[in-house]
Design a protein around this motif. Structure first.
Motif, PDB file in Angstrom:
ATOM      1  N   ILE A   1       7.464  -0.467  -9.363  1.00  0.00           N
ATOM      2  CA  ILE A   1       6.348  -1.662  -8.144  1.00  0.00           C
ATOM      3  C   ILE A   1       4.924  -0.657  -8.621  1.00  0.00           C
ATOM      4  O   ILE A   1       3.935  -2.052  -8.210  1.00  0.00           O
ATOM      5  N   ASN A   2       4.529   0.117  -9.339  1.00  0.00           N
ATOM      6  CA  ASN A   2       3.687   0.238  -9.112  1.00  0.00           C
ATOM      7  C   ASN A   2       2.796   0.653  -8.147  1.00  0.00           C
ATOM      8  O   ASN A   2       1.797   1.119  -7.165  1.00  0.00           O
ATOM      9  N   LYS A   3       3.986   1.243  -6.915  1.00  0.00           N
ATOM     10  CA  LYS A   3       4.267   1.767  -5.858  1.00  0.00           C
ATOM     11  C   LYS A   3       4.314   3.121  -5.581  1.00  0.00           C
ATOM     12  O   LYS A   3       5.299   3.409  -6.256  1.00  0.00           O
ATOM     13  N   PRO A   4       3.568   3.756  -4.073  1.00  0.00           N
ATOM     14  CA  PRO A   4       4.413   5.591  -4.554  1.00  0.00           C
ATOM     15  C   PRO A   4       6.082   4.964  -3.670  1.00  0.00           C
ATOM     16  O   PRO A   4       5.809   4.225  -2.666  1.00  0.00           O
ATOM     17  N   SER A   5       6.320   5.806  -3.634  1.00  0.00           N
ATOM     18  CA  SER A   5       8.069   6.173  -2.485  1.00  0.00           C
ATOM     19  C   SER A   5       7.757   7.549  -1.320  1.00  0.00           C
ATOM     20  O   SER A   5       8.241   7.222  -0.576  1.00  0.00           O
ATOM     21  N   VAL A   6       6.744   8.796  -1.942  1.00  0.00           N
ATOM     22  CA  VAL A   6       6.555   9.563  -1.078  1.00  0.00           C
ATOM     23  C   VAL A   6       5.141   9.490  -1.922  1.00  0.00           C
ATOM     24  O   VAL A   6       4.929   9.804  -2.529  1.00  0.00           O
ATOM     25  N   THR A   7       4.292  10.357  -1.049  1.00  0.00           N
ATOM     26  CA  THR A   7       2.716  11.040  -0.633  1.00  0.00           C
ATOM     27  C   THR A   7       2.197  12.568  -0.227  1.00  0.00           C
ATOM     28  O   THR A   7       3.063  12.334   0.410  1.00  0.00           O
ATOM     29  N   LYS A   8       1.357  12.747  -0.565  1.00  0.00           N
ATOM     30  CA  LYS A   8       0.898  13.996   0.197  1.00  0.00           C
ATOM     31  C   LYS A   8      -0.577  13.978   0.111  1.00  0.00           C
ATOM     32  O   LYS A   8      -1.078  13.124  -0.335  1.00  0.00           O
ATOM     33  N   ARG A   9      -1.122  14.667   1.611  1.00  0.00           N
ATOM     34  CA  ARG A   9      -2.412  14.695   1.217  1.00  0.00           C
ATOM     35  C   ARG A   9      -2.658  16.010   2.672  1.00  0.00           C
ATOM     36  O   ARG A   9      -1.977  16.152   3.180  1.00  0.00           O
ATOM     37  N   GLN A  10      -3.314  16.746   1.447  1.00  0.00           N
ATOM     38  CA  GLN A  10      -4.168  18.184   2.666  1.00  0.00           C
ATOM     39  C   GLN A  10      -4.710  18.092   3.342  1.00  0.00           C
ATOM     40  O   GLN A  10      -5.975  16.937   3.368  1.00  0.00           O
ATOM     41  N   VAL A  11      -4.676  18.169   4.727  1.00  0.00           N
ATOM     42  CA  VAL A  11      -5.245  18.098   5.549  1.00  0.00           C
ATOM     43  C   VAL A  11      -6.386  19.696   6.729  1.00  0.00           C
ATOM     44  O   VAL A  11      -5.230  20.132   6.767  1.00  0.00           O
ATOM     45  N   GLY A  12      -7.370  20.224   5.639  1.00  0.00           N
ATOM     46  CA  GLY A  12      -7.307  21.801   6.122  1.00  0.00           C
ATOM     47  C   GLY A  12      -6.433  22.435   5.559  1.00  0.00           C
ATOM     48  O   GLY A  12      -6.616  22.680   4.773  1.00  0.00           O
ATOM     49  N   GLU A  13      -5.944  23.390   6.387  1.00  0.00           N
ATOM     50  CA  GLU A  13      -4.749  24.279   6.013  1.00  0.00           C
ATOM     51  C   GLU A  13      -3.450  23.908   6.334  1.00  0.00           C
ATOM     52  O   GLU A  13      -2.651  23.932   6.155  1.00  0.00           O
TER      53      GLU A  13
END
Length: 218
Positions: free
Chosen positions: A91-103
């Protein structure tokens, strides 16, 4: 502020806090028919959090999603798993994502992970002969259809969730039942007599009791 100091935020198909997750909701895929019908598939991408999770015995088999799926664009997040439709098309979409925010970290599942795990593990009510063998029994509860029956679908998702939590130094005690106030080294799975052969269940339960093990009778 809590995340910048090391907090871990995990979202399951929620639309709130999208800026913290670094995503942009696009559209919704509704689960077809009922709660026990697959909606989509997912496949892990190469990442430290997914390394070694997926079974090497069937690398082509994708994990199954049993819930509505929120299609999102990863604006300030990275992709951990990719989304596929019910026919296996990307589908060209993520099913799970991650993003770092500070620590800390923000992880986003585009589907309802608790529901998916529950449906796979619990199965559907045995109210019809779904597998066509002429009986109403355990096989009719299985929801994965023609997908590989030997793949640990929900366990792989739970291992991913554990890896997310383990980015902070939390101690993990695995959910094996303790015996004599000590944590067990291993857990052996066993079952009762599914065919109800006269006398076998009682003898088998006595044997298991002699080993200080419980016994399941259908």
């Amino acid at each position: 502020a809590w995340m910048e100091q090391g907090g871990i935020l995990i979202g399951f198909r929620c639309e709130a806090l999208k800026d913290l997750f670094g995503i942009k909701p696009v559209s919704l895929i509704k689960q077809p028919v009922n709660d026990f019908t697959p909606t989509a598939y997912l496949s892990f991408v190469d990442d430290d959090l997914t390394k070694g999770i997926h079974s090497p015995w069937n690398l082509d088999q994708k994990l199954i999603i049993f819930s509505d799926v929120l299609l999102v664009e990863p604006e300030e997040s990275g992709q951990i798993a990719r989304l596929y439709d019910i026919f296996g098309n990307d589908i060209n979409k993520p099913s799970v994502t991650k993003r770092q925010v500070g620590e800390g970290w923000a992880f986003y599942f585009a589907f309802d992970l608790p529901k998916t795990v529950w449906v796979i593990q619990q199965g559907r009510p045995v109210d019809a002969d779904y597998d066509g063998d002429g009986y109403l029994r355990t096989g009719d509860a299985i929801v994965i259809g023609k997908n590989d029956p030997e793949l640990l679908y929900s366990y792989e998702l739970l291992l991913l969730l554990q890896n997310m939590l383990a980015l902070q130094p939390y101690p993990f005690l695995y959910p094996l039942p303790p015996t004599d106030d000590r944590i067990t080294d291993a857990l052996f799975f066993y079952s009762g007599d599914d065919e109800c052969i006269s006398g076998d269940q009682l003898l088998a339960s006595w044997f298991m009791r002699s080993r200080n093990l419980p016994y399941h009778i259908n």
